[in-house]
Design a protein around this motif. Structure first.
Motif, PDB file in Angstrom:
ATOM      1  N   VAL A  89       0.842  -1.201   0.000  1.00  0.00           N
ATOM      2  CA  VAL A  89       0.000   0.000   0.000  1.00  0.00           C
ATOM      3  C   VAL A  89       0.877   1.251   0.000  1.00  0.00           C
ATOM      4  CG1 VAL A  89      -1.684   1.333   1.347  1.00  0.00           C
ATOM      5  CG2 VAL A  89      -1.953  -1.144   1.101  1.00  0.00           C
ATOM      6  N   VAL A  90       1.883   1.278   0.848  1.00  0.00           N
ATOM      7  CA  VAL A  90       2.784   2.426   0.933  1.00  0.00           C
ATOM      8  C   VAL A  90       3.448   2.675  -0.426  1.00  0.00           C
ATOM      9  CG1 VAL A  90       4.973   3.233   1.937  1.00  0.00           C
ATOM     10  CG2 VAL A  90       3.165   2.299   3.418  1.00  0.00           C
ATOM     11  N   VAL A  98       1.564  10.466  -3.405  1.00  0.00           N
ATOM     12  CA  VAL A  98       1.036  10.710  -2.069  1.00  0.00           C
ATOM     13  C   VAL A  98       2.217  10.668  -1.104  1.00  0.00           C
ATOM     14  CG1 VAL A  98      -0.498   9.825  -0.247  1.00  0.00           C
ATOM     15  CG2 VAL A  98      -1.189   9.653  -2.659  1.00  0.00           C
ATOM     16  N   LYS A  99       2.348  11.666  -0.235  1.00  0.00           N
ATOM     17  CA  LYS A  99       3.412  11.684   0.779  1.00  0.00           C
ATOM     18  C   LYS A  99       2.985  10.772   1.926  1.00  0.00           C
ATOM     19  CE  LYS A  99       6.392  14.794  -0.688  1.00  0.00           C
ATOM     20  NZ  LYS A  99       7.523  14.299  -1.400  1.00  0.00           N
ATOM     21  N   VAL A 100       3.820   9.809   2.240  1.00  0.00           N
ATOM     22  CA  VAL A 100       3.522   8.843   3.292  1.00  0.00           C
ATOM     23  C   VAL A 100       4.202   9.281   4.589  1.00  0.00           C
ATOM     24  CG1 VAL A 100       3.765   6.439   4.020  1.00  0.00           C
ATOM     25  CG2 VAL A 100       3.224   6.977   1.626  1.00  0.00           C
ATOM     26  N   ILE A 101       3.385   9.411   5.630  1.00  0.00           N
ATOM     27  CA  ILE A 101       3.867   9.858   6.937  1.00  0.00           C
ATOM     28  C   ILE A 101       3.530   8.787   7.969  1.00  0.00           C
ATOM     29  CG2 ILE A 101       3.668  11.594   8.752  1.00  0.00           C
ATOM     30  CD1 ILE A 101       2.654  13.547   6.601  1.00  0.00           C
ATOM     31  N   LYS A 122      -1.375  15.544  -1.117  1.00  0.00           N
ATOM     32  CA  LYS A 122      -2.166  14.503  -0.464  1.00  0.00           C
ATOM     33  C   LYS A 122      -1.230  13.708   0.443  1.00  0.00           C
ATOM     34  CE  LYS A 122      -5.288  12.479  -2.850  1.00  0.00           C
ATOM     35  NZ  LYS A 122      -6.059  11.611  -3.777  1.00  0.00           N
ATOM     36  N   TYR A 123      -1.715  13.378   1.643  1.00  0.00           N
ATOM     37  CA  TYR A 123      -0.920  12.668   2.636  1.00  0.00           C
ATOM     38  C   TYR A 123      -1.580  11.360   3.036  1.00  0.00           C
ATOM     39  CZ  TYR A 123       1.444  17.151   3.215  1.00  0.00           C
ATOM     40  OH  TYR A 123       2.146  18.308   2.999  1.00  0.00           O
ATOM     41  N   ASP A 143       8.007   8.809   3.750  1.00  0.00           N
ATOM     42  CA  ASP A 143       8.652  10.057   3.348  1.00  0.00           C
ATOM     43  C   ASP A 143       9.105  10.860   4.560  1.00  0.00           C
ATOM     44  OD1 ASP A 143       8.358   9.926   0.425  1.00  0.00           O
ATOM     45  OD2 ASP A 143       6.214   9.953   0.890  1.00  0.00           O
ATOM     46  N   LEU A 144       8.351  10.756   5.638  1.00  0.00           N
ATOM     47  CA  LEU A 144       8.729  11.391   6.896  1.00  0.00           C
ATOM     48  C   LEU A 144       7.967  10.745   8.033  1.00  0.00           C
ATOM     49  CD1 LEU A 144       6.773  14.449   7.703  1.00  0.00           C
ATOM     50  CD2 LEU A 144       7.070  14.098   5.283  1.00  0.00           C
ATOM     51  N   VAL A 145       8.395  11.067   9.239  1.00  0.00           N
ATOM     52  CA  VAL A 145       7.752  10.526  10.434  1.00  0.00           C
ATOM     53  C   VAL A 145       7.378  11.699  11.337  1.00  0.00           C
ATOM     54  CG1 VAL A 145       8.003   9.031  12.454  1.00  0.00           C
ATOM     55  CG2 VAL A 145       9.055   8.379  10.276  1.00  0.00           C
TER      56      VAL A 145
END
Length: 182
Positions: A89-90, A98-101, A122-123, A143-145
């Motif tokens: 999914v990620v 989509v930026k994944v956080i 979009k996140y 992409d970030l935490v």
């Protein structure tokens, strides 16, 4: 002051919810054990017009009585999809820009209060297992935490509480930016 009746709240019906513009947020649940937590995430997602929820790994899916108890009908409004592997999914979301956080406590995490979302972005927000959190491979692929600042003796919040805090924070920041741009 008088409490308002549900009929006075001017809420969307299911068809209106399905057609209204959504907040550019996607929720990814990474191996959530508690069906009550899953239902609560659905309810929060409905409240703030979240675009979609991905239920991954051992995360249960509707219909289920224990999800229904806390979701209060929001499984009928919020789009959702099951995937066996969170990493799939990620990777799919990242390929769609989509930026994944991940929401986790890691080295060099950005504190939630310091994070300013871009209005045009979009996140996807990844929330992890109640005991183990977001798995390391998902943290690595993010992409970030973001970390929720906490000041007491405990080291974590319940996943449904974490989701509510983060979604509300990002929703409110996105709304403020939209209002300023008019």
């Amino acid at each position: 002051m008088r409490k308002l009746k549900n009929s006075e709240l001017d809420r969307l019906n299911i068809d209106e919810f399905k057609s209204v513009e959504k907040t550019p947020l996607i929720i990814v649940l990474d191996n959530i054990r508690s069906l009550n937590n899953i239902g609560s995430v659905f309810r929060t997602s409905d409240a703030f017009l979240v675009e979609k929820i991905y239920l991954c790994g051992i995360t249960a899916t509707p219909p289920h009585n224990d999800i229904r108890k806390t979701a209060l009908g929001s499984t009928k409004t919020v789009d959702w999809e099951y995937a066996e592997h969170t990493l799939d999914v990620v990777n799919k979301l990242k390929s769609e820009n989509v930026k994944v956080i991940s929401i986790e406590q890691v080295e060099r995490a950005i504190m939630l209060n310091d994070f300013q979302p871009k209005i045009s972005q979009k996140y996807a927000l990844v929330f992890g297992n109640e005991v183990k959190g977001v798995t390391q491979d998902i943290v690595n692929a993010s992409d970030l935490v973001i970390e929720i600042p906490q000041f007491g003796t405990k080291h974590s919040l319940n996943i449904s509480v974490s989701c509510g805090v983060v979604v509300w924070d990002l929703f409110s920041k996105m709304q403020k930016k939209e209002k300023v741009s008019f």
